[in-house]
Design an enzyme around this catalytic site. Sequence first.
Site, short mmCIF file in Angstrom:
data_model
loop_
_atom_site.label_atom_id
_atom_site.label_comp_id
_atom_site.label_asym_id
_atom_site.label_seq_id
_atom_site.Cartn_x
_atom_site.Cartn_y
_atom_site.Cartn_z
N ASP A 36 -6.99 29.58 -25.11
CA ASP A 36 -6.20 28.50 -25.43
C ASP A 36 -4.48 29.13 -25.62
O ASP A 36 -3.80 28.48 -26.03
CB ASP A 36 -6.50 27.76 -26.58
N HIS A 243 4.66 48.38 -4.82
CA HIS A 243 4.63 47.15 -6.00
C HIS A 243 3.87 47.90 -6.95
O HIS A 243 3.17 47.24 -7.73
CB HIS A 243 4.00 45.91 -5.49
N ASP A 260 12.18 50.53 -10.92
CA ASP A 260 12.76 49.41 -10.08
C ASP A 260 12.44 48.03 -11.23
O ASP A 260 11.53 47.65 -11.48
CB ASP A 260 11.97 48.75 -8.87
N ASP A 271 18.38 42.96 -10.36
CA ASP A 271 17.35 43.68 -9.69
C ASP A 271 17.78 45.16 -9.22
O ASP A 271 18.61 45.21 -8.24
CB ASP A 271 16.94 42.94 -8.52
N HIS A 354 10.36 48.23 4.42
CA HIS A 354 10.38 47.02 3.88
C HIS A 354 11.91 46.74 4.46
O HIS A 354 12.59 47.54 4.75
CB HIS A 354 10.41 47.00 2.49
N HIS A 358 17.48 41.16 -0.01
CA HIS A 358 17.02 39.44 -0.17
C HIS A 358 18.10 38.91 -1.07
O HIS A 358 18.72 39.49 -1.70
CB HIS A 358 15.69 39.41 -0.74
N HIS A 365 13.62 36.88 -5.50
CA HIS A 365 13.66 36.70 -4.40
C HIS A 365 14.17 35.12 -4.08
O HIS A 365 13.30 34.35 -4.19
CB HIS A 365 12.19 36.97 -3.59
N GLU A 408 19.00 47.67 -0.71
CA GLU A 408 17.97 48.63 -1.39
C GLU A 408 17.06 49.43 -0.51
O GLU A 408 15.91 49.10 -0.11
CB GLU A 408 17.00 47.69 -2.23
N TYR A 412 9.70 56.75 1.96
CA TYR A 412 8.45 57.09 1.27
C TYR A 412 7.88 57.98 2.12
O TYR A 412 7.38 57.50 3.25
CB TYR A 412 7.58 55.42 1.24
N ARG A 429 14.17 55.00 -3.67
CA ARG A 429 14.77 53.84 -3.61
C ARG A 429 15.80 53.73 -4.31
O ARG A 429 15.75 54.13 -5.44
CB ARG A 429 13.69 52.57 -3.50
N GLU A 431 18.87 50.70 -5.24
CA GLU A 431 18.98 49.30 -5.14
C GLU A 431 20.06 48.84 -5.95
O GLU A 431 19.96 49.01 -7.12
CB GLU A 431 17.78 48.62 -5.61
N1 GLY Z 1 12.04 44.27 -7.46
C1 GLY Z 1 11.76 43.36 -6.09
C2 GLY Z 1 12.51 43.79 -5.01
O1 GLY Z 1 13.40 44.82 -5.19
O2 GLY Z 1 12.45 42.86 -4.16
MN MN Z 2 14.98 43.52 -4.46
MN MN Z 3 13.91 45.84 -7.03
#
Ligand code: GLY
Ligand code: MN
Ligand code: MN
Length: 461
Positions: A36, A243, A260, A271, A354, A358, A365, A408, A412, A429, A431
Amino acid sequence: MSSPPYLQRRRQLASQLGPDAVAIVPTASEHLRNRDSEFLFRFDSYFHYLSGFGEPNAWLVITSDGHTTLFCQPKDLEREIWDGIRLGPEAAPVALGVDAAFAVTELEQRLPKLLENKATVWYPFATHQGLEGRIDGWLKSVRARARFGAQCPDTQRDLCSLLDEMRLIKDAHEQATMRRAAQISAGAHIRAMQLSARMLRQGEDVREYHLDAELLHEFRRHGSQYPAYGSIVAAGANACVLHYRADDAPIRDGELVLIDAGCELDGYASDITRTFPANGKFSGPQRALYDLVLASQNAATAATKPGARFTDPHEAAVKVLTQGMLDLGLLDRNQVGTLDDAIHHRHYFAHYMHRTSHWLGMDVHDCGSYVEPSELGEVSSRHDPLSGEVIQNRPSRILRPGMVLTLEPGLYVRPSDHIPREFWNIGIRIEDDAIVTGNGCELISRDVPVDADDIEALMRH
Ligand code: GLY
Ligand code: MN
Ligand code: MN
């Protein structure tokens, strides 16, 4: 008093609904986590964008003339003792600037009346489970009154198409909130970097969750409600898992850490990704890859300006990264050919899989079409060399002031006999969050340093 942006947004939306139309916008549902206990409630972004109202069990109904009705939880002393104070329909018109408000328990009875004699009903398609069925039920009720002369709407339209376009351009109120969210997140990254170096200097057992806790502490300390997405805190080779979630892996002297993480503030996401040496000092190979990713991000930033395409920053980043991969031996010239060949055949995908950007806004996103609406019909298709799928290309969105996107790029490197061993298991990365301005872009997340020397200086203290 109603906050002006919500009223203004509802008016702007109403003016696009066409004659004799009704828009229906529910907030998000509550969800059980186990038994619950519920997951922390997060309002629906469209609903909040138009109302500024954060309670569950609420609906907005907006007609073409801008008349807005709110359905919300009724006052209930017993429930309020357990769950917290409710605004209630009596106080809602003054508090939110809506024209009418009723208890949500009256929704079934009142909705058909609001739809009667209208031509079009707008609602967000494919976003709320069961919504289509409920609308169907209300339309049926209207139709059942045909013998009394009631006209039933004969057109249903997707409200997302209007709201996505509106949300794509952030107004001054939104930009101010996003700047503040990015500042808080930048401060959190600085704390995590400094904690890592300090704990290692003191010979302590540093774990990913120590840095995760530092981020959360800084977010909440400044009034952020929660992280905008699951924070990634990845030590060493974990950074190559895109991820990865902060876990209990040890953070070791000599490794890189990729974080991240961004807070959500008053409904808006930030982000940010930074990659830094756990002990505060980059090794030679780490620095070589880091500087390459930073150079690619600089190229992406320079390509982010009004009139450019959404894909321009990505293409600029890919060009720099791919050249660097050839120079550093991450790609073998004898196998992949020239820079243009390596880009055309997407050989860089081995180490950069990637996209560079975005949209960013209420959702990390964020909504908003990536296709230029005026060129929607200009379709070309190509065969993707990697997946074998036929990809339909449509002209990418033209950037305009007020759009917000991430930049970003990353690199890798998984172990492979074809790659110098010194680069194995390095994941990087970088970003940042960019608001498109009149002549370029504003990076709103740069309160945390990005230059390798600056990161090292920060971590010495
Ligand atoms: N943290 C999600 C992205 O960078 O898209
Ligand atoms: Mn991002
Ligand atoms: Mn990110």
